[in-house]
Design a protein around this motif. Structure first.
Motif, PDB file in Angstrom:
ATOM      1  N   UNK A  69       0.810  -1.420  -0.067  1.00 45.21           N
ATOM      2  CA  UNK A  69      -0.408   0.191  -0.046  1.00 45.21           C
ATOM      3  C   UNK A  69       0.982   1.326  -0.749  1.00 45.21           C
ATOM      4  N   UNK A  70       0.024   1.992   0.187  1.00 46.62           N
ATOM      5  CA  UNK A  70       1.102   3.212  -0.180  1.00 46.62           C
ATOM      6  C   UNK A  70       1.721   3.492   1.449  1.00 46.62           C
ATOM      7  N   UNK A  71       2.919   3.713   1.048  1.00 45.92           N
ATOM      8  CA  UNK A  71       3.721   4.217   2.560  1.00 45.92           C
ATOM      9  C   UNK A  71       4.279   3.105   3.269  1.00 45.92           C
ATOM     10  N   UNK A  72       3.936   1.899   2.988  1.00 42.67           N
ATOM     11  CA  UNK A  72       4.790   0.844   3.195  1.00 42.67           C
ATOM     12  C   UNK A  72       3.761  -0.899   3.064  1.00 42.67           C
ATOM     13  N   UNK A  80       7.299   2.259   5.124  1.00 43.60           N
ATOM     14  CA  UNK A  80       8.389   2.154   4.132  1.00 43.60           C
ATOM     15  C   UNK A  80       9.683   2.650   4.761  1.00 43.60           C
ATOM     16  N   UNK A  81       9.944   3.040   5.836  1.00 40.19           N
ATOM     17  CA  UNK A  81      11.525   3.169   6.371  1.00 40.19           C
ATOM     18  C   UNK A  81      11.372   1.999   7.627  1.00 40.19           C
ATOM     19  N   UNK A  82      10.706   0.952   7.444  1.00 42.22           N
ATOM     20  CA  UNK A  82      10.803  -0.018   8.727  1.00 42.22           C
ATOM     21  C   UNK A  82      11.155  -1.003   7.385  1.00 42.22           C
ATOM     22  N   UNK A  83      11.200  -1.741   6.145  1.00 39.52           N
ATOM     23  CA  UNK A  83      11.161  -2.877   5.636  1.00 39.52           C
ATOM     24  C   UNK A  83      13.019  -3.172   5.411  1.00 39.52           C
ATOM     25  N   UNK A  84      13.656  -2.056   5.261  1.00 40.50           N
ATOM     26  CA  UNK A  84      15.174  -2.476   4.573  1.00 40.50           C
ATOM     27  C   UNK A  84      16.059  -1.619   5.453  1.00 40.50           C
ATOM     28  N   UNK A  85      17.042  -2.014   5.848  1.00 38.25           N
ATOM     29  CA  UNK A  85      17.882  -0.995   5.985  1.00 38.25           C
ATOM     30  C   UNK A  85      18.667   0.001   4.903  1.00 38.25           C
ATOM     31  N   UNK A  86      18.158   0.185   3.737  1.00 44.74           N
ATOM     32  CA  UNK A  86      19.053   0.480   2.893  1.00 44.74           C
ATOM     33  C   UNK A  86      18.006   0.819   2.291  1.00 44.74           C
ATOM     34  N   UNK A  87      17.708   2.181   1.918  1.00 50.58           N
ATOM     35  CA  UNK A  87      16.036   3.049   0.817  1.00 50.58           C
ATOM     36  C   UNK A  87      15.777   2.099   0.076  1.00 50.58           C
ATOM     37  N   UNK A  88      14.701   2.038  -0.090  1.00 54.39           N
ATOM     38  CA  UNK A  88      13.626   0.965  -1.569  1.00 54.39           C
ATOM     39  C   UNK A  88      12.708   2.596  -2.119  1.00 54.39           C
ATOM     40  N   UNK A  89      12.912   2.231  -4.109  1.00 48.63           N
ATOM     41  CA  UNK A  89      11.813   2.699  -4.151  1.00 48.63           C
ATOM     42  C   UNK A  89      10.895   2.238  -4.961  1.00 48.63           C
ATOM     43  N   UNK A 104      10.704  -4.618  10.033  1.00 48.11           N
ATOM     44  CA  UNK A 104      11.389  -5.697   9.866  1.00 48.11           C
ATOM     45  C   UNK A 104      12.885  -4.858   9.289  1.00 48.11           C
ATOM     46  N   UNK A 105      13.558  -3.856   9.700  1.00 48.38           N
ATOM     47  CA  UNK A 105      14.429  -2.943   9.516  1.00 48.38           C
ATOM     48  C   UNK A 105      15.547  -3.345  11.029  1.00 48.38           C
ATOM     49  N   UNK A 106      14.375  -3.284  11.562  1.00 45.12           N
ATOM     50  CA  UNK A 106      15.332  -3.365  13.449  1.00 45.12           C
ATOM     51  C   UNK A 106      15.674  -4.195  13.322  1.00 45.12           C
ATOM     52  N   UNK A 107      15.407  -5.446  12.847  1.00 36.96           N
ATOM     53  CA  UNK A 107      15.789  -7.394  13.143  1.00 36.96           C
ATOM     54  C   UNK A 107      16.910  -7.246  11.973  1.00 36.96           C
ATOM     55  N   UNK A 108      17.008  -6.451  10.741  1.00 37.31           N
ATOM     56  CA  UNK A 108      18.396  -6.024   9.860  1.00 37.31           C
ATOM     57  C   UNK A 108      19.434  -5.751  10.246  1.00 37.31           C
ATOM     58  N   UNK A 109      18.879  -4.506  11.215  1.00 41.81           N
ATOM     59  CA  UNK A 109      20.010  -3.593  11.593  1.00 41.81           C
ATOM     60  C   UNK A 109      20.333  -4.551  13.171  1.00 41.81           C
ATOM     61  N   UNK A 110      19.550  -5.566  13.908  1.00 40.84           N
ATOM     62  CA  UNK A 110      20.465  -5.954  15.048  1.00 40.84           C
ATOM     63  C   UNK A 110      21.191  -7.249  14.439  1.00 40.84           C
ATOM     64  N   UNK A 111      20.906  -7.958  13.273  1.00 40.85           N
ATOM     65  CA  UNK A 111      21.470  -8.835  12.750  1.00 40.85           C
ATOM     66  C   UNK A 111      22.679  -8.390  11.818  1.00 40.85           C
TER      67      UNK A 111
END
Length: 437
Positions: free
Chosen positions: A151-154, A167-176, A204-211
């Motif tokens: 959806x719009x925004x995530x 959207x800002x919490x999906x990946x460690x990097x920007x996803x277009x 999901x980003x927080x999990x990726x950051x910790x890993x």
């Protein structure tokens, strides 16, 4: 045969006849009993009472695009509309349930006149899920979810309730573009929970950051300065290239990309390139790794020994001009100095008077020291010195013209005349001085 024996046989026959009649009676009564049970069952179905708000269990017996039919033992099947199958939007009912699946539902409405029984699986799932979500939120436990919609925004995931991943919490990097995330399984943490407003925020980003941090510390502990390893160029900036060395990025500064001068990293490497790098420094506290591409390859000075010799005249390019001379590149990464005194046969104030950067020049190698990375060069020794300017010869005294003597009786410019006049004058004075004595 005695009378007693006859009586016994007669009694036996009577018992046999009674047994047969009893068996026939049982066999005759069995279907009747079965029919009676069936009737009782049918009557039982008719008297089952369901009302709005009840929780019932049943089995999926039929699926259509926008609804599923459930047998709950009532006189007719219940229907679960697609909107009541899941807390997230579905394209069709088959995405949530399958035939033969046992489900627990809440009665939304019942209308026997129209034989309408509407059920909600979503309501029961949501009630059960909140207890689990509150537990996950408190413990920050990692859970797996499947992306149900973009959806719009995530992203949206079904966690019993509608879970939203910004959207800002999906990946460690920007996803277009998230269009290909639908159907993916992500590992997330519950970051925000508001049961009253049915709000569930996942990350999901927080999990990726910790890993990533855990993996980074592990890799950094295994790296040693001077180690040569393989890596992949991840991204480029104006000041250097970030290279992935086993899941951790290290920086290759622009000055460490090549032995020759590099204006910008993209002139030499591209994202995705496989490169060999040397570890210059590891700083676990700051989480930084300094790498070098050029240090992992033979230096230009290592191979210059067989290519440059004292006395050689070679062509080079003026790379830099300074007040005391000019630096000329002889080979990629090998520069020599032309001292200002070796630039021109004529006197110059600065090298800029006769040279410019980028200019090709002929130079002579005066001295070469590869161990110290020094080359002394000369431009003027490749050029013929100009002939000295001739000075006019001095004339002999006898060739000089005699000076003209002025006819002035009171003035004598000749040595002879000057001597006579002085002697005459001083002589008169001397005679008078003697006479007085």
């Amino acid at each position: 045969m005695s009378e007693e024996i006859k009586n016994q046989e007669a009694a036996a026959n009577v018992e046999n006849n009674e047994a047969v009649e009893a068996t026939e009676a049982v066999e005759t009564a069995a279907p009747a009993a079965s029919n009676e049970e069936e009737v009782t069952s049918q009557e039982g179905l008719e008297i089952i009472s369901v009302k709005k708000g009840d929780t019932v269990k049943g089995t999926i017996v039929k699926i259509e695009d926008n609804q599923a039919y459930v047998s709950i033992g009532y006189k007719y099947d219940g229907v679960i509309p697609i909107r009541e199958l899941s807390s997230v939007q579905l394209d069709n009912a088959a995405a949530a349930v399958e035939v033969g699946q046992e489900v627990e539902c809440k009665v939304v409405s019942v209308n026997d006149n129209k034989e309408s029984l509407v059920l909600s699986k979503r309501a029961i799932d949501s009630e059960k899920s909140w207890e689990d979500l509150e537990k996950y939120f408190a413990s920050q436990e990692v859970i797996e979810v499947t992306v149900a919609d973009v959806v719009k925004g995530g992203l949206v995931a079904d966690v019993g309730a509608r879970g939203f991943i910004p959207a800002s919490m999906v990946e460690r990097h920007f996803v277009e573009d998230f269009s290909d995330y639908k159907g993916r399984t992500l590992r997330v943490k519950v970051k925000e929970l508001d049961r009253e407003n049915s709000k569930v925020i996942l990350s999901a980003k927080e999990v990726l950051e910790e890993e990533f941090e855990a993996n980074k510390q592990k890799i950094m502990s295994e790296l040693t300065e001077g180690q040569v390893i393989e890596g992949t160029v991840q991204r480029l900036t104006q000041f250097g290239a970030f290279v992935d060395v086993g899941g951790v990025d290290g920086l290759v500064h622009v000055s460490e990309i090549a032995w020759n001068h590099v204006e910008k990293p993209s002139d030499v490497v591209s994202e995705g390139d496989k490169v060999t790098v040397k570890v210059l420094k590891v700083d676990p506290e700051k989480g930084k790794i300094s790498l070098s591409i050029k240090a992992a390859a033979p230096g230009p000075w290592d191979s210059a020994a067989g290519k440059i010799n004292i006395g050689d005249v070679v062509t080079g390019e003026v790379k830099r001009l300074v007040n005391f001379g000019a630096f000329v590149e002889l080979l990629p990464g090998v520069e020599g100095l032309v001292h200002i005194s070796q630039i021109s046969h004529k006197h110059i104030g600065t090298p800029h008077e006769v040279l410019k950067e980028g200019q090709e020049v002929q130079v002579k190698v005066l001295d070469f020291n590869p161990s110290e990375k020094r080359v002394s060069l000369s431009i003027k020794e490749t050029e013929e010195a100009p002939a000295p300017t001739a000075k006019p010869e001095r004339r002999e005294r006898q060739d000089r013209a005699p000076k003209e003597v002025l006819n002035n009786p009171n003035v004598s410019l000749s040595n002879e005349g000057l001597s006579f006049t002085l002697a005459e004058r001083f002589g008169d004075k001397l005679d008078k001085f003697k006479g007085n004595n």
